[in-house]
Design an enzyme around this catalytic site. Structure first.
Site, PDB file in Angstrom:
ATOM      1  N   ILE A   1       0.852  -1.220  -0.044  1.00 59.44           N
ATOM      2  CA  ILE A   1       0.049  -0.279  -0.268  1.00 59.44           C
ATOM      3  C   ILE A   1       0.904   1.385  -0.038  1.00 59.44           C
ATOM      4  CG2 ILE A   1      -1.766   1.177   1.278  1.00 59.44           C
ATOM      5  CD1 ILE A   1      -2.614  -1.368   2.461  1.00 59.44           C
TER       6      ILE A   1
ATOM      7  N   THR B   1       8.026   0.449   1.002  1.00 61.97           N
ATOM      8  CA  THR B   1       9.509   0.235  -0.087  1.00 61.97           C
ATOM      9  C   THR B   1      10.477  -0.234   0.478  1.00 61.97           C
ATOM     10  OG1 THR B   1       8.674   2.105  -1.498  1.00 61.97           O
ATOM     11  CG2 THR B   1      11.199   1.716  -1.119  1.00 61.97           C
TER      12      THR B   1
ATOM     13  N   HIS C   1       1.112  -1.129  -7.573  1.00 63.65           N
ATOM     14  CA  HIS C   1       0.176  -1.510  -6.323  1.00 63.65           C
ATOM     15  C   HIS C   1      -1.074  -1.834  -6.291  1.00 63.65           C
ATOM     16  CE1 HIS C   1       3.064   1.122  -4.180  1.00 63.65           C
ATOM     17  NE2 HIS C   1       3.094   1.949  -5.031  1.00 63.65           N
TER      18      HIS C   1
END
Length: 450
Positions: free
Chosen positions: A141, A147, A197
């Site tokens: 998300i 990351t 995503h």
């Protein structure tokens, strides 16, 4: 009860029998032949033979298709830990989704494969097996710290066969110890195979076929879904600042029930290449801006609410079902962490999967979004809270559930104090990827960031 007169076979006498009133509706006028009853054993024998045949076939079939402890592709009930929470904020965790309040049936996402739940991993001892066909699927998300976590997965896990990372692009090969088959499905291992995503709806209907395509064969895999959540207001403001700098995620698919969301369902919030320099009020004022309640939407089964068609049901009902679905899916995931609790999140991951990170996760309590939050006017804060009401309730639920899991794991760990104090401090690093991401010269475009 009613009496029904049935002519006898010689048509000279009538036989009077009592039948239930409902049965008389099924009796039409005419002659009914009354046969002599067969002995009971003659009636039972074919039934017994059929049942015996079905039983043997079922045992053979189940043994062939499900040789492991669990069928990898079967849908399980909601976890007991989630059900134990019952009501959260007045919303049922596991409501009946068969029909909406208009009486219309809500279509289920039949392709969804939610994978093994946290309870199954712990209670049933379904340990993540990298030598078999187990796959960890990371639902990333935006602006939740995914990351950094994604880099930890491909770079910092202590593995027999570490991921092999390429220097000219942010991609690693994360293969099983004895064959070139992926055990990790994520941005940095397989790329955005199910879309940029990809959310829960996209991933659960896509992962299996993408791995079949990627590896050139069909396999019975067990999926372990994982994700990270973040405090909703901080996450929303972080996304605002990221979009303000030029990020768009315009390549996201928004795929649901076999089609993309249309421009009428998701009208763009801006004209041109990006929304660079947008003001906060304008950002919050776009009704189709997916930043609002992003975490709830990305964890919910959107097939339950007609995907992105907001006319499918009233807004309040849509919100109720989406929130309940997001809670259910989150609770059923093998693992989730919270950005604000890095150390606890690391401990839960390591204990759940019996894998160790070679470095401790870093906690950053002060971020750019914190500065933005402190500068908000009261009306702006109220507006942002309202826009993210579902995410705020989801996060409260997630926080409560995560600490329940933490206490449970802590109680089972006789060496907890030592373990927790030395997370990430391994005496021997068996295969940690030595790779400097910061020296990467081939960074991704801004519309694919974080």
């Amino acid at each position: 009860m009613k009496k029904v007169m049935i002519p006898s076979l010689d048509m000279k006498k009538s036989i009077s029998v009592k039948v239930d009133s409902d049965l008389t509706l099924l009796l039409s006028s005419g002659v009914y032949e009354i046969k002599k009853m067969e002995p009971r054993w003659r009636l039972r024998r074919p039934i017994i033979i059929v049942c015996l045949f079905l039983t043997i076939a079922g045992i053979i079939g189940f043994g062939y298709y499900c040789p492991d402890q669990v069928c990898a592709l079967s849908r399980r009930d909601v976890t007991s830990s989630a059900a134990g929470l019952g009501m959260a904020g007045g919303v049922e965790l596991t409501p009946g989704f068969e029909h909406d309040n208009l009486g219309k049936p809500v279509q289920q996402n039949l392709l969804a494969n939610p994978g093994l739940s946290y309870e199954e991993v712990l209670n049933d001892d379904f340990q993540f097996d990298m030598n078999a066909h187990d796959v960890m699927v990371f639902l990333h998300i935006q602006k939740t710290g995914g990351t950094s976590f994604g880099k930890h997965l491909v770079r910092d896990l202590d593995l027999k066969r570490p991921c092999t990372c390429q220097r000219k692009k942010k991609r690693c090969y994360c293969f099983r110890p004895h064959r070139n088959e992926n055990w990790l499905f994520s941005r940095y291992s397989t790329g955005w195979k199910c879309g940029l995503h990809a959310d829960w709806t996209e991933l659960t209907g896509c992962v299996d076929q993408e791995l079949d395509k990627n590896e050139g064969e069909t396999a019975k895999r067990r999926y372990f879904y994982i994700t990270l959540l973040r405090e909703p207001i901080a996450r929303y403001l972080s996304e605002f600042r990221h979009v303000q700098r030029g990020a768009t995620w315009k390549n996201a698919r928004h795929w649901c029930l076999g089609r993309h969301a249309t421009s009428d369902e998701l009208p763009p919030c801006y004209n041109g290449a990006n929304w660079n320099g947008v003001a906060l009020d304008e950002f919050a004022g776009c009704e189709s801006n997916l930043a609002a309640n992003r975490q709830t939407r990305m964890l919910a089964d959107l097939a339950l609410v007609g995907c992105y068609n907001k006319t499918y049901m009233p807004a309040a009902e849509r919100d109720r079902i989406m929130l309940a679905s997001a809670k259910r899916n989150l609770a059923a995931m093998s693992y989730f962490g919270l950005t604000e609790y890095q150390k606890i999140s690391q401990y839960i991951f390591e204990e759940t999967f019996n894998l160790r990170f070679a470095i401790p996760f870093e906690q950053h309590n002060t971020t750019v979004s914190t500065v933005t939050m402190n500068s908000l006017a009261p009306t702006q804060r109220a507006r942002i809270d309202q826009l993210n009401a579902l995410d705020l309730e989801l996060y409260a639920f997630a926080k409560k559930l995560m600490f329940q899991r933490f206490e449970r794991l802590k109680a089972k760990d006789n060496d907890f104090e030592v373990r927790f104090a030395h997370l990430g401090n391994l005496g021997v690093r068996n295969g940690v990827t030595e790779f400097n991401w910061d020296s990467n010269i081939d960074d991704m475009p801004s519309n694919e960031h974080h």
